[in-house]
Write an enzyme that holds these catalytic residues in place. Structure first.
Site, PDB file in Angstrom:
ATOM      1  N   ASP A   8      44.008  44.385  50.446  1.00  0.00           N
ATOM      2  CA  ASP A   8      43.559  44.915  51.730  1.00  0.00           C
ATOM      3  C   ASP A   8      44.332  44.167  52.812  1.00  0.00           C
ATOM      4  O   ASP A   8      45.281  43.433  52.511  1.00  0.00           O
ATOM      5  CB  ASP A   8      42.031  44.806  51.871  1.00  0.00           C
ATOM      6  CG  ASP A   8      41.523  43.379  52.056  1.00  0.00           C
ATOM      7  OD1 ASP A   8      42.325  42.415  52.050  1.00  0.00           O
ATOM      8  OD2 ASP A   8      40.302  43.215  52.220  1.00  0.00           O
ATOM      9  N   CYS A  65      42.588  39.978  48.465  1.00  0.00           N
ATOM     10  CA  CYS A  65      41.950  40.211  49.760  1.00  0.00           C
ATOM     11  C   CYS A  65      41.767  38.847  50.401  1.00  0.00           C
ATOM     12  O   CYS A  65      42.389  37.879  49.972  1.00  0.00           O
ATOM     13  CB  CYS A  65      40.647  41.000  49.631  1.00  0.00           C
ATOM     14  SG  CYS A  65      39.316  40.230  48.693  1.00  0.00           S
ATOM     15  N   THR A  67      39.215  36.715  50.372  1.00  0.00           N
ATOM     16  CA  THR A  67      38.610  35.751  49.448  1.00  0.00           C
ATOM     17  C   THR A  67      38.818  36.109  47.984  1.00  0.00           C
ATOM     18  O   THR A  67      38.634  35.267  47.116  1.00  0.00           O
ATOM     19  CB  THR A  67      37.086  35.659  49.669  1.00  0.00           C
ATOM     20  OG1 THR A  67      36.505  36.940  49.385  1.00  0.00           O
ATOM     21  CG2 THR A  67      36.760  35.212  51.079  1.00  0.00           C
ATOM     22  N   MET A  71      37.432  42.401  46.220  1.00  0.00           N
ATOM     23  CA  MET A  71      38.308  43.097  45.274  1.00  0.00           C
ATOM     24  C   MET A  71      37.789  42.975  43.845  1.00  0.00           C
ATOM     25  O   MET A  71      37.784  43.956  43.098  1.00  0.00           O
ATOM     26  CB  MET A  71      39.735  42.564  45.359  1.00  0.00           C
ATOM     27  CG  MET A  71      40.510  43.072  46.549  1.00  0.00           C
ATOM     28  SD  MET A  71      40.868  44.832  46.409  1.00  0.00           S
ATOM     29  CE  MET A  71      42.370  44.908  47.355  1.00  0.00           C
ATOM     30  N   HIS A  98      39.718  33.695  26.833  1.00  0.00           N
ATOM     31  CA  HIS A  98      38.323  33.899  26.445  1.00  0.00           C
ATOM     32  C   HIS A  98      37.753  35.251  26.851  1.00  0.00           C
ATOM     33  O   HIS A  98      36.873  35.772  26.171  1.00  0.00           O
ATOM     34  CB  HIS A  98      37.439  32.811  27.057  1.00  0.00           C
ATOM     35  CG  HIS A  98      37.767  31.446  26.561  1.00  0.00           C
ATOM     36  ND1 HIS A  98      36.949  30.366  26.788  1.00  0.00           N
ATOM     37  CD2 HIS A  98      38.818  30.957  25.854  1.00  0.00           C
ATOM     38  CE1 HIS A  98      37.468  29.284  26.254  1.00  0.00           C
ATOM     39  NE2 HIS A  98      38.619  29.620  25.678  1.00  0.00           N
ATOM     40  N   HIS A 133      35.506  35.192  20.766  1.00  0.00           N
ATOM     41  CA  HIS A 133      35.556  35.794  22.093  1.00  0.00           C
ATOM     42  C   HIS A 133      35.566  37.321  22.007  1.00  0.00           C
ATOM     43  O   HIS A 133      35.043  37.997  22.888  1.00  0.00           O
ATOM     44  CB  HIS A 133      36.771  35.296  22.863  1.00  0.00           C
ATOM     45  CG  HIS A 133      36.848  33.802  22.938  1.00  0.00           C
ATOM     46  ND1 HIS A 133      35.917  33.047  23.609  1.00  0.00           N
ATOM     47  CD2 HIS A 133      37.733  32.931  22.398  1.00  0.00           C
ATOM     48  CE1 HIS A 133      36.227  31.770  23.497  1.00  0.00           C
ATOM     49  NE2 HIS A 133      37.324  31.670  22.762  1.00  0.00           N
TER      50      HIS A 133
END
Length: 149
Positions: A8, A65, A67, A71, A98, A133
């Site tokens: 963004d 974005c 932070t 997203m 993992h 996993h």
């Protein structure tokens, strides 16, 4: 390997830095923007990128974005996506080993370009370990498909 790259307005500079890295690594990628200075809505970029990874058109996706939070939340709404919010190299490696993450999200306001480049190199260069996993990923996929663990 084919990678889709999106941001963004809060991640434009870091997205361009990662695009340069992918070129240096000779990794095929598509940058779907945004290329604007005005405010845009991260789901408008994160969700279409995630859909293209989920469809198999792209192997992996990188979202940016301010932070990384918006997203990652948006991408994880798409069935088949395991997007991890990553701001350090250890987590980048662990989420591939993992969690078999197929997308990462980063925040331009959280990390600098040097660290972001190391994160991407590590994430792209790390394989899923499977084993125990794989059972956990299977539970996530099962829940997405039929609502049961």
């Amino acid at each position: 390997m084919k990678v889709i790259l999106a941001s963004d307005h809060g991640g434009v500079s870091l997205r361009k830095e990662i695009g340069s890295l992918l070129e240096e690594m000779q990794i095929e990628y598509e940058d779907i923007g945004c290329d604007c200075e005005g405010s845009v809505d991260y789901p408008d970029y994160g969700i279409p990128a995630a859909e293209r990874v989920a469809s198999g058109e792209f192997d992996k996706g990188i979202l940016i974005c301010g932070t990384g939070i918006g997203m990652s939340i948006s991408a994880n709404k798409v069935k088949g996506i395991r997007a991890a919010l990553v701001h350090d190299v250890f987590s980048a490696k662990a989420t591939r080993e993992h969690n078999d993450s197929n997308m990462i999200a980063m925040g331009e306001r959280v990390i600098g370009p040097g660290l972001a480049r190391e994160i991407v190199k590590t994430w792209l260069g790390t394989d899923f370990q499977a084993g125990r996993h794989a059972d956990r990923i299977g539970k996530i996929s099962g829940y997405e498909t039929n609502g049961e663990l």
